[in-house]
Design a protein around this motif. Structure first.
Motif, PDB file in Angstrom:
ATOM      1  N   SER A   1       3.655 -31.480 -14.750  1.00  0.00           N
ATOM      2  CA  SER A   1       4.554 -32.112 -15.713  1.00  0.00           C
ATOM      3  C   SER A   1       4.858 -31.209 -16.902  1.00  0.00           C
ATOM      4  CB  SER A   1       3.950 -33.427 -16.207  1.00  0.00           C
ATOM      5  OG  SER A   1       2.687 -33.193 -16.797  1.00  0.00           O
ATOM      6  N   ASN A   2       4.078 -30.143 -17.079  1.00  0.00           N
ATOM      7  CA  ASN A   2       4.342 -29.211 -18.178  1.00  0.00           C
ATOM      8  C   ASN A   2       5.273 -28.068 -17.747  1.00  0.00           C
ATOM      9  OD1 ASN A   2       2.615 -30.455 -20.103  1.00  0.00           O
ATOM     10  ND2 ASN A   2       0.856 -29.632 -18.995  1.00  0.00           N
ATOM     11  N   ASN A   3       5.821 -28.210 -16.527  1.00  0.00           N
ATOM     12  CA  ASN A   3       6.763 -27.204 -16.012  1.00  0.00           C
ATOM     13  C   ASN A   3       6.156 -25.814 -15.941  1.00  0.00           C
ATOM     14  OD1 ASN A   3       8.935 -29.055 -15.694  1.00  0.00           O
ATOM     15  ND2 ASN A   3       9.269 -28.980 -17.913  1.00  0.00           N
ATOM     16  N   ASP A   4       4.897 -25.758 -15.552  1.00  0.00           N
ATOM     17  CA  ASP A   4       4.247 -24.461 -15.378  1.00  0.00           C
ATOM     18  C   ASP A   4       3.340 -24.568 -14.169  1.00  0.00           C
ATOM     19  OD1 ASP A   4       3.657 -21.746 -16.608  1.00  0.00           O
ATOM     20  OD2 ASP A   4       1.652 -22.570 -16.315  1.00  0.00           O
ATOM     21  N   THR A   5       3.177 -23.481 -13.450  1.00  0.00           N
ATOM     22  CA  THR A   5       2.375 -23.537 -12.232  1.00  0.00           C
ATOM     23  C   THR A   5       0.906 -23.699 -12.574  1.00  0.00           C
ATOM     24  OG1 THR A   5       2.284 -21.123 -12.202  1.00  0.00           O
ATOM     25  CG2 THR A   5       3.994 -22.196 -10.868  1.00  0.00           C
ATOM     26  N   ASN A   6       0.290 -24.698 -11.952  1.00  0.00           N
ATOM     27  CA  ASN A   6      -1.146 -24.915 -12.060  1.00  0.00           C
ATOM     28  C   ASN A   6      -1.771 -24.391 -10.782  1.00  0.00           C
ATOM     29  OD1 ASN A   6      -3.233 -26.571 -13.774  1.00  0.00           O
ATOM     30  ND2 ASN A   6      -3.727 -26.994 -11.633  1.00  0.00           N
ATOM     31  N   PRO A   7      -2.838 -23.629 -10.849  1.00  0.00           N
ATOM     32  CA  PRO A   7      -3.416 -23.093  -9.616  1.00  0.00           C
ATOM     33  C   PRO A   7      -3.936 -24.206  -8.720  1.00  0.00           C
ATOM     34  CG  PRO A   7      -4.906 -22.780 -11.469  1.00  0.00           C
ATOM     35  CD  PRO A   7      -3.613 -23.261 -12.036  1.00  0.00           C
TER      36      PRO A   7
ATOM     37  N   TYR B   1      -2.179 -24.040 -18.261  1.00  0.00           N
ATOM     38  CA  TYR B   1      -0.804 -23.913 -18.740  1.00  0.00           C
ATOM     39  C   TYR B   1      -0.627 -22.509 -19.294  1.00  0.00           C
ATOM     40  CZ  TYR B   1       3.450 -24.856 -21.459  1.00  0.00           C
ATOM     41  OH  TYR B   1       4.728 -24.820 -21.963  1.00  0.00           O
ATOM     42  N   ASN B   2       0.303 -21.757 -18.707  1.00  0.00           N
ATOM     43  CA  ASN B   2       0.535 -20.363 -19.117  1.00  0.00           C
ATOM     44  C   ASN B   2      -0.769 -19.568 -19.153  1.00  0.00           C
ATOM     45  OD1 ASN B   2       3.293 -20.577 -19.346  1.00  0.00           O
ATOM     46  ND2 ASN B   2       3.261 -21.047 -21.543  1.00  0.00           N
ATOM     47  N   GLY B   3      -1.620 -19.802 -18.175  1.00  0.00           N
ATOM     48  CA  GLY B   3      -2.866 -19.069 -18.069  1.00  0.00           C
ATOM     49  C   GLY B   3      -3.969 -19.544 -18.987  1.00  0.00           C
ATOM     50  N   THR B   4      -3.723 -20.609 -19.751  1.00  0.00           N
ATOM     51  CA  THR B   4      -4.718 -21.129 -20.688  1.00  0.00           C
ATOM     52  C   THR B   4      -5.174 -22.509 -20.245  1.00  0.00           C
ATOM     53  OG1 THR B   4      -3.703 -19.921 -22.524  1.00  0.00           O
ATOM     54  CG2 THR B   4      -5.138 -21.771 -23.096  1.00  0.00           C
ATOM     55  N   GLU B   5      -6.466 -22.755 -20.364  1.00  0.00           N
ATOM     56  CA  GLU B   5      -6.987 -24.067 -20.030  1.00  0.00           C
ATOM     57  C   GLU B   5      -6.713 -25.017 -21.195  1.00  0.00           C
ATOM     58  OE1 GLU B   5     -11.014 -26.110 -18.090  1.00  0.00           O
ATOM     59  OE2 GLU B   5     -11.124 -24.104 -18.985  1.00  0.00           O
ATOM     60  N   ILE B   6      -6.037 -26.126 -20.890  1.00  0.00           N
ATOM     61  CA  ILE B   6      -5.684 -27.108 -21.909  1.00  0.00           C
ATOM     62  C   ILE B   6      -6.156 -28.495 -21.454  1.00  0.00           C
ATOM     63  CG2 ILE B   6      -3.651 -25.763 -22.537  1.00  0.00           C
ATOM     64  CD1 ILE B   6      -1.960 -27.989 -21.146  1.00  0.00           C
ATOM     65  N   ALA B   7      -6.106 -29.460 -22.362  1.00  0.00           N
ATOM     66  CA  ALA B   7      -6.430 -30.828 -21.985  1.00  0.00           C
ATOM     67  C   ALA B   7      -5.330 -31.374 -21.080  1.00  0.00           C
ATOM     68  CB  ALA B   7      -6.569 -31.695 -23.231  1.00  0.00           C
TER      69      ALA B   7
END
Length: 565
Positions: free
Chosen positions: A224-230, A425-431
């Motif tokens: 949903s954040n429009n970024d690829t999640n591994p 998200y963009n290579g960073t771990e977020i909530a």
């Protein structure tokens, strides 16, 4: 009032009654006592009535159960010395305590918090007066929680109520027998804190994992954040959390998943998952406690067992199945039944992952308080209990309509370790924005959380309106782990799922791995985890981005240090 004083009172009343009656009428009086409404009930005080606060809209009344229909009842006598029990739990769980790791035995815990003999006698006398033989009660090692099958007819007479059958609006196979109110004599109401099943309705659809993409689509998934999640596999998690190829150095180590409400796992899917993603575990199977129907697998159960074994490799693993309805058609409070069984287990797993959640406002304060006692007891034994924080953001276990934030139970309890969810998200771990989190409306913030939560309120860049949450309540979750795009095997296919029920078995297995190294060094299990975690925040990766929207708001926003995400 003790059973001794109650018997004195009853004997005095009965003796005076006999003296007032002329002898020639005594036989007639005795006959009337035997055939009329049970005169013995006059010996009990006036009743207290307990009612459901609001009929759940997801359960529809569908008739009257047979009088012979069996209900598996639990009665709980209020534990003694709750302050001492908590003190002992904290003593054996605090890394700064000289008693750290010196966990208590069942006998020691019963000595602290078990029931008085007078209360047990009074409880059994009440059952006997309704022709329920106390020998039917099943034993409980802590001594104050009783299990007994009762027919609907017996329960209705005992509780002065009428039971109805209810069916779930979203799943007609989910059927329960409940009542809208019941009554207890005042002296019985004074000593009991658990009577069920009565007015509490289960939430069988809570915290089921969400499918993040159709099955067989295992390529990178756009979230949903429009970024690829591994795509998450056990190997990815082992690398992310620095476990690598560490193996269990202690053969007596153990872990488990708790499964509820007819969530079963498929052994075939488990081997399919191992063969593809954890080849070294091929052929490994968990122990089974309770019922499992392999031909009726659930996404939740498959997810739990595949990841706790896929990350915590070569550990003694148990699949603990506590169904809402068992084979012989008994019904129960599943989470309380789970704790009852755990309390009777003299060789329990050292770590237990629980992906079972409810909305706090559907749980009575008395029921939740009793669950807290059982969590403390098992924590004091050296068992680590971890619970998913929910998948509805600030809306609770799952998304729902709300105008104020909804805490998640039992994740909001200060005596369990709640696990939230993260994403990449963009290579960073977020909530992850689905992660449940917030503050309890029932339990006050524990002392061990004060500094961490106060810091959050000081540094958070955005706080929700103050009238939608309880800023003085216990905060949750306590920790978080990856929760998006987990590959699982289900019904012979691979697919992706999301949820804090992905994070919880993952984090639980890491604790089990750490236990193994402690055991190999001659140390105890970690046990109740929260005092360790809040005393050592630097060992965690601090998640400082993300939020968990819901109830028409953005929810809470991540900040440096602990946050309710």
């Amino acid at each position: 009032e003790t059973s001794r004083s109650w018997n004195k009172r009853r004997n005095k009343v009965e003796s005076s009654f006999v003296r007032m009656i002329p002898f020639k009428y005594l036989l007639l009086t005795t006959f009337l006592i035997l055939v009329a409404s049970p005169i013995v009930l006059a010996a009990w005080s006036s009743p207290q009535t307990f009612s459901i606060s609001q009929q759940p809209t997801e359960w529809l009344e569908k008739g009257t159960p047979s009088p012979d229909h069996l209900l598996l009842f639990h009665f709980g006598i209020k534990p003694r010395n709750p302050e001492i029990l908590e003190k002992k739990l904290f003593e054996v769980s605090s890394p700064s305590s000289p008693f750290f790791g010196r966990h208590l035995t069942i006998d020691q815990i019963r000595e602290i918090s078990g029931p008085s003999s007078d209360d047990i006698s009074l409880f059994k006398a009440w059952l006997s007066d309704y022709s329920i033989n106390p020998t039917r009660l099943q034993p409980y090692l802590f001594g104050d929680l009783f299990e007994i099958p009762l027919t609907v007819s017996e329960a209705e007479k005992l509780l002065h109520t009428k039971y109805q059958t209810f069916v779930h609006v979203q799943d007609s196979s989910l059927i329960v027998t409940r009542t809208s109110q019941y009554s207890l004599p005042s002296e019985i109401a004074e000593i009991l804190d658990v009577v069920g099943p009565t007015v509490r309705f289960p939430n069988p659809l809570a915290n089921r994992p969400l499918r993040s993409s159709p099955y067989l689509e295992l390529e990178t998934y756009t979230n949903s954040n429009n970024d690829t999640n591994p795509t998450i596999t056990p190997e990815y998690l082992l690398a992310l959390y620095g476990i690598g190829n560490a193996t269990n150095p202690y053969t007596g180590n153990s872990q488990a998943v708790g499964s509820f409400l007819e969530q079963y796992y498929s052994p075939t899917d488990l081997q399919m998952f191992f063969n593809q993603y954890v080849p070294s575990m091929s052929g490994q199977t968990p122990l089974l406690e309770g019922l499992n129907l392999p031909n009726k697998p659930g996404i939740e159960a498959n997810l739990d067992i595949q990841y706790i074994m896929g990350v915590g490799r070569f550990l003694n693993t148990t699949f603990i199945s506590t169904s809402g309805r068992s084979q012989d058609n008994l019904e129960n409070e599943p989470f309380l039944k789970f704790l009852y069984n755990l309390g009777n287990n003299t060789n329990p797993p050292f770590v237990i992952s629980i992906s079972y959640d409810d909305y706090e406002d559907t749980v009575s304060y008395a029921y939740g308080s009793r669950v807290n006692v059982e969590l403390q007891r098992n924590g004091a034994r050296g068992i680590s209990l971890l619970s998913a924080s929910g998948d509805g953001g600030v809306e609770g276990a799952q998304p729902r309509n709300c105008t104020v934030f909804v805490p998640t139970f039992p994740a909001d309890s200060p005596y369990i370790t709640a696990v939230g969810g993260t994403a990449i998200y963009n290579g960073t771990e977020i909530a992850a924005n689905l992660t449940g989190g917030g503050f309890s409306n029932y339990w006050n913030r524990p002392e061990y959380q004060q500094a961490a939560v106060s810091n959050y309120f000081d540094v958070a860049s955005y706080l929700p309106p103050s009238d939608v949450y309880n800023a003085t309540g216990a905060g949750f979750p306590d920790v978080s782990a990856m929760a998006i795009d987990f590959v699982i095997a289900y019904k012979g296919q691979f697919g992706l799922v999301d949820g804090t029920s992905c994070a919880t078995p993952t984090f639980s297995s890491l604790i089990a791995v750490l236990n193994g190294f402690r055991f190999a060094a001659g140390k105890s299990s970690l046990g109740y985890l929260n005092l360790i975690f809040y005393a050592n925040p630097s060992v965690f990766n601090d998640i400082v981005y993300g939020h968990n929207p819901g109830c028409g708001t953005d929810g809470y926003t991540a900040a440096p240090g602990w946050d309710p995400l």
